[in-house]
Each structure stands twice: as structure tokens, then as C-alpha cells.
Design a protein around this motif. Structure first.
Motif, PDB file in Angstrom:
ATOM      1  N   PRO A 141       0.820  -1.214   0.000  1.00 37.80           N
ATOM      2  CA  PRO A 141       0.000   0.000   0.000  1.00 37.80           C
ATOM      3  C   PRO A 141       0.851   1.260   0.000  1.00 37.80           C
ATOM      4  N   GLU A 142       0.355   2.277  -0.654  1.00 41.09           N
ATOM      5  CA  GLU A 142       1.051   3.557  -0.720  1.00 41.09           C
ATOM      6  C   GLU A 142       1.023   4.223   0.657  1.00 41.09           C
ATOM      7  N   LEU A 143       2.182   4.611   1.146  1.00 37.05           N
ATOM      8  CA  LEU A 143       2.289   5.233   2.458  1.00 37.05           C
ATOM      9  C   LEU A 143       1.825   6.677   2.394  1.00 37.05           C
ATOM     10  N   THR A 144       0.947   7.067   3.316  1.00 41.38           N
ATOM     11  CA  THR A 144       0.466   8.444   3.381  1.00 41.38           C
ATOM     12  C   THR A 144       0.701   8.999   4.785  1.00 41.38           C
TER      13      THR A 144
ATOM     14  N   ASP B 201       8.491  13.635   0.086  1.00 46.18           N
ATOM     15  CA  ASP B 201       7.155  13.777  -0.503  1.00 46.18           C
ATOM     16  C   ASP B 201       6.098  14.000   0.565  1.00 46.18           C
ATOM     17  N   LEU B 202       6.302  13.380   1.738  1.00 46.12           N
ATOM     18  CA  LEU B 202       5.329  13.498   2.832  1.00 46.12           C
ATOM     19  C   LEU B 202       5.618  14.684   3.742  1.00 46.12           C
ATOM     20  N   ASP B 203       6.636  15.482   3.378  1.00 51.58           N
ATOM     21  CA  ASP B 203       7.015  16.653   4.180  1.00 51.58           C
ATOM     22  C   ASP B 203       7.323  16.281   5.626  1.00 51.58           C
ATOM     23  N   ALA B 204       7.985  15.160   5.822  1.00 52.18           N
ATOM     24  CA  ALA B 204       8.378  14.761   7.173  1.00 52.18           C
ATOM     25  C   ALA B 204       9.337  15.800   7.748  1.00 52.18           C
ATOM     26  N   PRO B 205       9.071  16.299   8.942  1.00 52.14           N
ATOM     27  CA  PRO B 205       9.926  17.349   9.508  1.00 52.14           C
ATOM     28  C   PRO B 205      11.318  16.888   9.906  1.00 52.14           C
ATOM     29  N   GLY B 206      11.482  15.610  10.181  1.00 55.81           N
ATOM     30  CA  GLY B 206      12.795  15.085  10.543  1.00 55.81           C
ATOM     31  C   GLY B 206      13.651  14.832   9.319  1.00 55.81           C
ATOM     32  N   THR B 207      14.931  14.624   9.555  1.00 60.41           N
ATOM     33  CA  THR B 207      15.887  14.382   8.476  1.00 60.41           C
ATOM     34  C   THR B 207      16.298  12.918   8.449  1.00 60.41           C
TER      35      THR B 207
ATOM     36  N   MET C  38      -3.694  -8.812   6.026  1.00 61.32           N
ATOM     37  CA  MET C  38      -2.300  -8.616   6.385  1.00 61.32           C
ATOM     38  C   MET C  38      -2.090  -7.212   6.923  1.00 61.32           C
ATOM     39  N   MET C  39      -1.122  -7.069   7.809  1.00 62.56           N
ATOM     40  CA  MET C  39      -0.769  -5.749   8.304  1.00 62.56           C
ATOM     41  C   MET C  39      -0.037  -4.975   7.217  1.00 62.56           C
ATOM     42  N   THR C  40      -0.040  -3.660   7.362  1.00 59.25           N
ATOM     43  CA  THR C  40       0.737  -2.821   6.465  1.00 59.25           C
ATOM     44  C   THR C  40       2.048  -2.444   7.147  1.00 59.25           C
ATOM     45  N   PRO C  41       3.077  -2.096   6.382  1.00 60.25           N
ATOM     46  CA  PRO C  41       4.327  -1.645   6.991  1.00 60.25           C
ATOM     47  C   PRO C  41       4.133  -0.462   7.925  1.00 60.25           C
TER      48      PRO C  41
END
Length: 287
Positions: free
Chosen positions: A11-14, A75-81, A250-253
Motif C-alpha cells: 500500500p502507498e504510504l500516506t 514527498d510526505l514533508d516529514a519534519p525530521g531528516t 495482512m498488516m501494512t508496513p
């Protein structure tokens, strides 16, 4: 019908998939190591920790996959590096260099030992080279990473941190044709408890155990299991992978990654030496 009737694509991670917590140690000055970060659960965990503002050292032998992990976080604009550190977990010098890089990036507090692999074969037919490789990656490498990281965690201002190990329902019981994987996961549970025993309460150890997760590793082993057992790929999915589970999906990552986020956070402070079991009833119920 064939296994093609199942949607086996990852699945696409959002952003909405990720657990984001308010934690005083979740900031850019805090560093987390994630192994196996080029795909699957490792990738999702690296991105989830970056989404919580941490500095993440993403370790994997797959450099192209690490680049994709960094691109997805952007792409998800995660604030961490996320810092990609290509690492061969079977090379002690490379592992030491990776941990040193993490310590230089800030306060190393967290480790997620996620890297794994699988080989399907009965014990009499199991290649010893494959056995050695699986144990090196899934048991020896986590021990070495813990050995090298623990002094850095203890050297932080309060000595607070955690090492989370990716275990499995196969760390609790055994099925056929996965002897090396099962051996590694049982050993990893012992390592987790040993970390807790030596962590003096502030440096915690915990493990995460799940059933089948929709990752490239899982998709690849469907065909291998079907061939080894002489059954269809559909039967592998329905009967072998999900047959015993009560939750029929099934679980997702991302769902697994969120368990690491919780375990590292202040909300997991009493999770020490224990195992976070999220397996849909796979190992705790039967008919």
C-alpha cells in the motif's frame, strides 16, 4: 482462482497512516538508527520516525532503496531528516561506521533493528550458507548494533533510550520450512530481554511481533512456499498465511512502524523486555 485475485501490492504510504506523538525527546537533536530501511517495514519505520521530527540514520545495503526512502519522506514533508548510510550488516567495520555516524548526528537514543530476510527449505535441505547469512543479519547484527549503540545512549544527558527489535510470531512458535528464520527470531527475543536486564531501567529493550505483513519480502516468499509445499499460491495466502489468524487481512508496513514509534516514546516507558504482539490472534488462538 489464482493468487493474482489478491492485491499483493504494497500500500502507498500516506501521512494519515503514521502515528505522530508529542514527546519531549522527539526532535531533531535525537537520533534513531533504523536497519533494513530501504524497503518494507524498515522504510516505513524510518519515515514514521522522521514524521515525528527525529533525525534518522537509515541503514541498508540497498543504496537505491535508501534513496527512495528519503524521497518518500520528502514527498510526505516529514519534519525530521533521514541520513542514508549504506551498510553491509555482515561487515563489522561497516556497522561500526554506521553507528559512529549516528552518534555524530546528535543524541543517539533509539535503534530499530528491522533488517531481515527469508529462505524456504526443510531442515535436511537447508543450505548452511543461507543459514549463516540469515543468522548474521537477523541475530548477530542486532547484537552488534546494540553493543555499539548502548554506550552512546547511556552518554546522553539522562541515559534514556530504547532498542527495538523486529521479532515475529515465529519468535513464539515454529512452522515448517523456515528453521533459520525461526531460530533467529527466538534468539532475538533473548537479546531483547538481555538489553532490558542491563539497561538499568532507562535504556529499554523491546520487541515487535506481527504475523504476515504486506512487504516485498512477504510477496516473494509466497511463490517459494507454494513450490516447497506443492500447493497453489492462493492456498499459501488463504491457508498458510492467514488460515490461523482471526483478523483476515495482512498488516501494512506503516502499522508495524507505528508500534516502534509508540515503543520509543514516553508512552512506552513500561515496555521493557516485553514483546508487542500484534498478530491478529495468529499465535494465541486455534481451532
Amino acid at each position: 482462482m489464482s493468487a493474482d485475485d489478491f492485491d499483493l501490492s504494497q500500500p502507498e504510504l500516506t501521512t494519515e497512516d503514521l502515528l505522530v506523538l508529542d514527546d519531549p525527546r522527539f526532535g531533531p537533536e535525537t537520533v534513531a538508527i533504523v536497519t533494513g530501511a530501504a524497503s518494507g517495514i524498515g522504510r516505513a519505520t524510518a519515515i514514521a520516525l522522521a514524521a515525528n521530527g527525529l533525525t534518522v540514520v537509515a541503514a541498508d545495503i540497498d543504496e537505491a532503496g535508501l534513496d527512495e526512502t528519503m524521497a518518500k519522506a520528502a514527498d510526505l514533508d516529514a519534519p525530521g531528516t533521514i541520513h542514508a548510510v549504506p551498510t553491509d550488516l555482515t561487515d563489522d567495520a561497516a556497522v561500526e561506521g554506521m553507528v559512529d555516524a549516528a552518534a555524530e548526528a546528535g543524541d543517539l537514543r533509539y535503534v530499530a533493528n528491522v533488517a531481515g530476510m527469508q529462505h524456504i527449505a526443510a531442515i535436511p535441505d537447508f543450505p548452511m550458507a543461507k543459514y549463516d547469512l540469515l543468522l548474521d543479519i537477523m541475530l548477530r547484527a542486532p547484537f552488534l548494533v546494540a553493543k555499539l549503540a548502548m554506550p552512546h545512549i547511556r552518554a546522553t544527558d539522562d541515559g534514556v533510550g530504547a532498542i527495538g527489535n523486529m521479532s515475529s510470531v515465529h519468535g513464539r512458535y515454529a512452522t515448517q520450512d523456515k528453521a533459520a528464520y525461526i531460530t533467529a527470531k527466538h534468539g532475538l527475543n533473548g537479546l531483547t530481554r538481555s538489553i532490558a536486564a542491563e539497561g538499568e531501567g532507562t535504556l529499554r529493550g523491546f520487541s515487535v511481533s506481527v504475523g504476515y505483513v504486506l512487504t516485498p519480502l512477504m510477496v516473494n516468499q509466497i511463490e517459494d512456499t507454494a513450490e516447497e509445499r506443492g500447493i497453489s499460491e492462493r492456498e499459501v495466502v488463504e491457508d498458510v498465511m492467514l488460515g490461523q489468524a482471526r483478523t483476515k487481512e495482512m498488516m501494512t508496513p506503516a502499522e508495524v512502524a507505528n508500534l516502534f514509534v509508540f515503543g520509543f516514546s514516553k508512552h512506552g516507558k513500561h515496555l521493557n523486555g516485553g514483546d508487542m504482539l500484534h498478530d491478529g490472534g495468529y499465535s494465541t488462538t486455534y481451532e
